[in-house]
Design an enzyme around this catalytic site. Structure first.
Site, PDB file in Angstrom:
ATOM      1  N   ASP A  30       0.861  -1.186   0.000  1.00 21.21           N
ATOM      2  CA  ASP A  30       0.000   0.000   0.000  1.00 21.21           C
ATOM      3  C   ASP A  30       0.894   1.231   0.000  1.00 21.21           C
ATOM      4  O   ASP A  30       1.977   1.213   0.588  1.00 21.21           O
ATOM      5  CB  ASP A  30      -0.913   0.010   1.233  1.00 21.21           C
ATOM      6  N   THR A 121     -13.376  -3.794  -8.279  1.00 21.51           N
ATOM      7  CA  THR A 121     -14.576  -3.799  -9.118  1.00 21.51           C
ATOM      8  C   THR A 121     -14.421  -2.727 -10.202  1.00 21.51           C
ATOM      9  O   THR A 121     -14.272  -1.543  -9.893  1.00 21.51           O
ATOM     10  CB  THR A 121     -15.827  -3.508  -8.273  1.00 21.51           C
ATOM     11  N   GLU A 151     -14.292 -10.014  -6.838  1.00 24.28           N
ATOM     12  CA  GLU A 151     -14.469 -10.432  -5.452  1.00 24.28           C
ATOM     13  C   GLU A 151     -15.930 -10.233  -5.050  1.00 24.28           C
ATOM     14  O   GLU A 151     -16.522  -9.221  -5.360  1.00 24.28           O
ATOM     15  CB  GLU A 151     -13.550  -9.571  -4.566  1.00 24.28           C
ATOM     16  N   LYS A 204     -19.384  -9.281 -12.067  1.00 23.80           N
ATOM     17  CA  LYS A 204     -19.384  -8.562 -10.796  1.00 23.80           C
ATOM     18  C   LYS A 204     -20.459  -7.472 -10.777  1.00 23.80           C
ATOM     19  O   LYS A 204     -21.279  -7.394  -9.861  1.00 23.80           O
ATOM     20  CB  LYS A 204     -18.002  -7.955 -10.534  1.00 23.80           C
ATOM     21  N   ASN A 208     -23.973  -7.587  -8.431  1.00 24.37           N
ATOM     22  CA  ASN A 208     -24.326  -6.564  -7.445  1.00 24.37           C
ATOM     23  C   ASN A 208     -25.589  -5.805  -7.845  1.00 24.37           C
ATOM     24  O   ASN A 208     -26.418  -5.496  -6.987  1.00 24.37           O
ATOM     25  CB  ASN A 208     -23.157  -5.598  -7.232  1.00 24.37           C
ATOM     26  N   GLY A 257     -27.226   0.575   1.052  1.00 25.04           N
ATOM     27  CA  GLY A 257     -26.168   1.587   1.129  1.00 25.04           C
ATOM     28  C   GLY A 257     -24.826   0.891   1.053  1.00 25.04           C
ATOM     29  O   GLY A 257     -24.716  -0.208   0.498  1.00 25.04           O
ATOM     30  N   CYS A 260     -20.502  -0.422  -1.928  1.00 27.52           N
ATOM     31  CA  CYS A 260     -20.585  -1.178  -3.191  1.00 27.52           C
ATOM     32  C   CYS A 260     -21.865  -0.947  -3.991  1.00 27.52           C
ATOM     33  O   CYS A 260     -21.800  -0.485  -5.127  1.00 27.52           O
ATOM     34  CB  CYS A 260     -20.419  -2.670  -2.907  1.00 27.52           C
ATOM     35  N   LYS A 263     -22.590   2.533  -5.574  1.00 26.51           N
ATOM     36  CA  LYS A 263     -21.537   2.841  -6.551  1.00 26.51           C
ATOM     37  C   LYS A 263     -21.622   1.918  -7.770  1.00 26.51           C
ATOM     38  O   LYS A 263     -21.530   2.369  -8.907  1.00 26.51           O
ATOM     39  CB  LYS A 263     -20.177   2.659  -5.853  1.00 26.51           C
ATOM     40  N   LYS A 320     -24.440  -1.288   7.631  1.00 25.33           N
ATOM     41  CA  LYS A 320     -25.107  -2.549   7.972  1.00 25.33           C
ATOM     42  C   LYS A 320     -24.438  -3.083   9.241  1.00 25.33           C
ATOM     43  O   LYS A 320     -23.404  -2.533   9.670  1.00 25.33           O
ATOM     44  CB  LYS A 320     -25.021  -3.554   6.827  1.00 25.33           C
TER      45      LYS A 320
HETATM   46  C1  UDX Z   1     -22.122  -6.348  -1.393  1.00 23.64           C
HETATM   47  C2  UDX Z   1     -22.304  -7.727  -2.020  1.00 23.64           C
HETATM   48  O1  UDX Z   1     -23.231  -8.493  -1.248  1.00 23.64           O
HETATM   49  C3  UDX Z   1     -20.969  -8.441  -2.148  1.00 23.64           C
HETATM   50  O2  UDX Z   1     -21.132  -9.668  -2.821  1.00 23.64           O
HETATM   51  C4  UDX Z   1     -20.002  -7.549  -2.923  1.00 23.64           C
HETATM   52  O3  UDX Z   1     -18.729  -8.144  -3.028  1.00 23.64           O
HETATM   53  C5  UDX Z   1     -19.878  -6.204  -2.266  1.00 23.64           C
HETATM   54  O4  UDX Z   1     -21.179  -5.597  -2.138  1.00 23.64           O
HETATM   55  P1  UDX Z   1     -21.767  -5.408   1.083  1.00 23.64           P
HETATM   56  O5  UDX Z   1     -21.867  -4.055   0.460  1.00 23.64           O
HETATM   57  O6  UDX Z   1     -20.669  -5.698   2.028  1.00 23.64           O
HETATM   58  O7  UDX Z   1     -21.666  -6.537  -0.053  1.00 23.64           O
HETATM   59  O8  UDX Z   1     -23.124  -5.689   1.891  1.00 23.64           O
HETATM   60  P2  UDX Z   1     -24.510  -6.434   1.654  1.00 23.64           P
HETATM   61  O9  UDX Z   1     -24.710  -7.413   2.739  1.00 23.64           O
HETATM   62  O10 UDX Z   1     -24.660  -6.945   0.291  1.00 23.64           O
HETATM   63  O11 UDX Z   1     -25.547  -5.242   1.898  1.00 23.64           O
HETATM   64  C6  UDX Z   1     -25.546  -4.067   1.086  1.00 23.64           C
HETATM   65  C7  UDX Z   1     -26.678  -3.150   1.485  1.00 23.64           C
HETATM   66  O12 UDX Z   1     -27.945  -3.731   1.178  1.00 23.64           O
HETATM   67  C8  UDX Z   1     -26.718  -2.821   2.983  1.00 23.64           C
HETATM   68  O13 UDX Z   1     -27.024  -1.458   3.136  1.00 23.64           O
HETATM   69  C9  UDX Z   1     -27.843  -3.686   3.514  1.00 23.64           C
HETATM   70  O14 UDX Z   1     -28.453  -3.148   4.661  1.00 23.64           O
HETATM   71  C10 UDX Z   1     -28.790  -3.686   2.325  1.00 23.64           C
HETATM   72  N1  UDX Z   1     -29.689  -4.853   2.274  1.00 23.64           N
HETATM   73  C11 UDX Z   1     -29.178  -6.104   2.097  1.00 23.64           C
HETATM   74  C12 UDX Z   1     -31.061  -4.661   2.361  1.00 23.64           C
HETATM   75  O15 UDX Z   1     -31.555  -3.533   2.522  1.00 23.64           O
HETATM   76  N2  UDX Z   1     -31.876  -5.760   2.285  1.00 23.64           N
HETATM   77  C13 UDX Z   1     -31.402  -7.014   2.105  1.00 23.64           C
HETATM   78  O16 UDX Z   1     -32.229  -7.957   2.019  1.00 23.64           O
HETATM   79  C14 UDX Z   1     -30.006  -7.201   2.008  1.00 23.64           C
END
Ligand code: UDX
Length: 435
Positions: A30, A121, A151, A204, A208, A257, A260, A263, A320
């Site tokens: 890094d 990504t 990923e 990917k 998402n 939110g 990921c 965006k 989350k």
């Molecule tokens: C996500 C993807 O799941 C993962 O595969 C990818 O690599 C990166 O982006 P992440 O952003 O860590 O992962 O969290 P995730 O558990 O997917 O939740 C994303 C958002 O969706 C959170 O704000 C969560 O609260 C919301 N969410 C998730 C909902 O509102 N309802 C759901 O049923 C699931």
């Protein structure tokens, strides 16, 4: 295998630590000197369940080390993963400056064959551009292959996701690169899907945005449930029991939110526009996501009427549970909106408060040290995310401490009937009958 990971942020660090844990020899690189010094001293820059332990175990076993030198990483590895940030630009498209910079840095120190893997990504066709860049800047003719290997880890369960992936996607048409990549992933015993580079990159963004679409689908459904007197939880159970649909990612709430989904959906919209095939369905996904928060705020205002000087407790600040990540957190948006309306907000989060304070994300919010402290004399409690801890709070105490027992459950975490029995006036998402 000898592996270098360039970029020791969320994905880079978790990937490096997990690769080391399956006995690869890993160098995490890094350009942030302080971050590297901290990591060398055993300080992990983020909270992720299990990560600290994996890092410490592998540093002790001499399988994981940290450096600021790209040359050291490239020299001492057969495979070089790029895991640098790809931040969004104001128009939704992706800023690929860091990727390009790393591609040039690699080209300057490349002496013999290496596999360069894009883990960040990125929009489709980025791998082709990385290969062009390395070729253009390399000193003399040197052999290399560029591979896409997206990923799919989720924050909060990143270590488990990495150690037990549903699938590994490898985008490459070079047999030489593929055989090395398969060796990297052999210990994970997961299905390996080999595709061309462009398809891997698309997988990917497609994954998402499909998950975001699922969330927006159930959130749109929650509005219909409220209007028709149905319960979105029962509807989600009913449709989710169909194996073709599945129950996961059908949890209605305040919208998605994090770093990921917002965006990646915006990036996919931008790429499809650029490719001349606008993906308008995803624009609707974004609109529903925004609308969900607006509807929730309206619900609070419809009940509390004027928010100015109202004491509101908010539980949850991270995007989350099980993370300290507050980037693009809808909980933060919610707090900011309440503050803008003049409410006095006292918020509690098990892990996110430090980052909220550090980045001054919600100016004026009072950060409480516990869930119970947050509700002291509150006229309403708003649940913004679903940390397990919130389920085990003593609600008899909560009821006693609050000025008025109004509960706005933005994640449908609590049972409306139980809450009613405890004396609360309960408002969930898409649960018209519960009131
Ligand atoms: C996500 C993807 O799941 C993962 O595969 C990818 O690599 C990166 O982006 P992440 O952003 O860590 O992962 O969290 P995730 O558990 O997917 O939740 C994303 C958002 O969706 C959170 O704000 C969560 O609260 C919301 N969410 C998730 C909902 O509102 N309802 C759901 O049923 C699931």
């Amino acid at each position: 295998m000898d592996i270098a990971i360039i970029g020791s942020g969320y994905v880079g660090l978790v990937t490096g630590a997990c690769f080391a844990d399956v006995r690869h020899s890993v160098i995490c690189v890094d350009n942030d000197q302080r971050k590297i010094e901290n990591l060398q001293n055993g300080v992990i820059p983020l909270y992720e369940p299990g990560l600290e332990e994996v890092v410490h175990r592998n540093v002790s076993a001499n399988r994981l080390r940290f450096t600021t030198s790209t040359a050291e990483g490239v020299d001492e590895s057969q495979i070089v993963f790029i895991a640098v940030p790809t931040p969004p630009q104001p128009d939704g498209s992706v800023d690929l400056t860091y990727i390009e910079k790393v591609a040039r840095e690699i080209s300057e120190v490349l002496k013999e064959y290496r596999v360069i893997v894009d883990k960040s990504t990125v929009p489709v066709k980025t791998g082709e551009k990385v290969a062009d860049t390395i070729r253009r800047y390399a000193k003399g003719s040197v052999e290399f292959d560029v591979v896409s290997n997206p990923e799919f880890l989720r924050e909060g369960c990143a270590v488990a996701d990495l150690m037990n992936p549903d699938r590994i996607v490898i985008g490459s048409n070079s047999d030489r690169a593929l055989s090395l990549m398969k060796k990297v992933y052999e210990p994970f015993m997961a299905p390996i899907m080999v595709t061309d580079m462009n398809s891997a990159e698309l997988i990917k963004h497609a994954a998402n945005s499909f998950l975001a679409l699922k969330i927006s689908y159930i959130n749109a459904m929650s509005a219909i449930c409220e209007a028709s007197g149905a319960d979105v939880e029962r509807v989600a159970d009913g449709i989710g029991a169909d194996k073709r649909i599945g129950r996961s990612f059908l949890n209605a709430g305040l919208g998605y939110g994090g770093s990921c989904f917002p965006k990646d959906v915006a990036a996919f919209v931008a790429i499809s526009d650029e490719l001349g095939v606008p993906f308008t369905l995803l624009k609707e996904v974004q609109r529903i996501n925004q609308n969900q928060m607006d509807r929730f705020i309206k619900k609070i205002k419809d009940t509390l009427w004027v928010l100015k000087d109202k004491r509101i407790a908010v539980w949850g600040l991270t995007f989350k549970p099980d993370t300290d990540d507050v980037r693009n957190s809808v909980a933060i948006d919610l707090v900011a909106q309440l503050l803008r309306e003049g409410a006095i907000v006292r918020a509690y989060d098990p892990k996110g408060a430090d980052k909220v304070a550090e980045y001054n994300l919600c100016e004026g919010v009072v950060l409480a040290k516990s869930a119970l402290e947050a509700v002291e004399d509150a006229e309403a409690l708003v649940l913004a995310n679903e940390w397990n801890e919130f389920q085990s709070v003593d609600f008899v105490q909560v009821r006693k401490k609050m000025h008025t027992p109004l509960l706005f459950d933005g994640r449908n975490l609590f049972d409306p009937v139980t809450m009613k029995e405890l004396g609360f006036i309960y408002h969930g998402i898409g649960r018209a009958l519960a009131r």
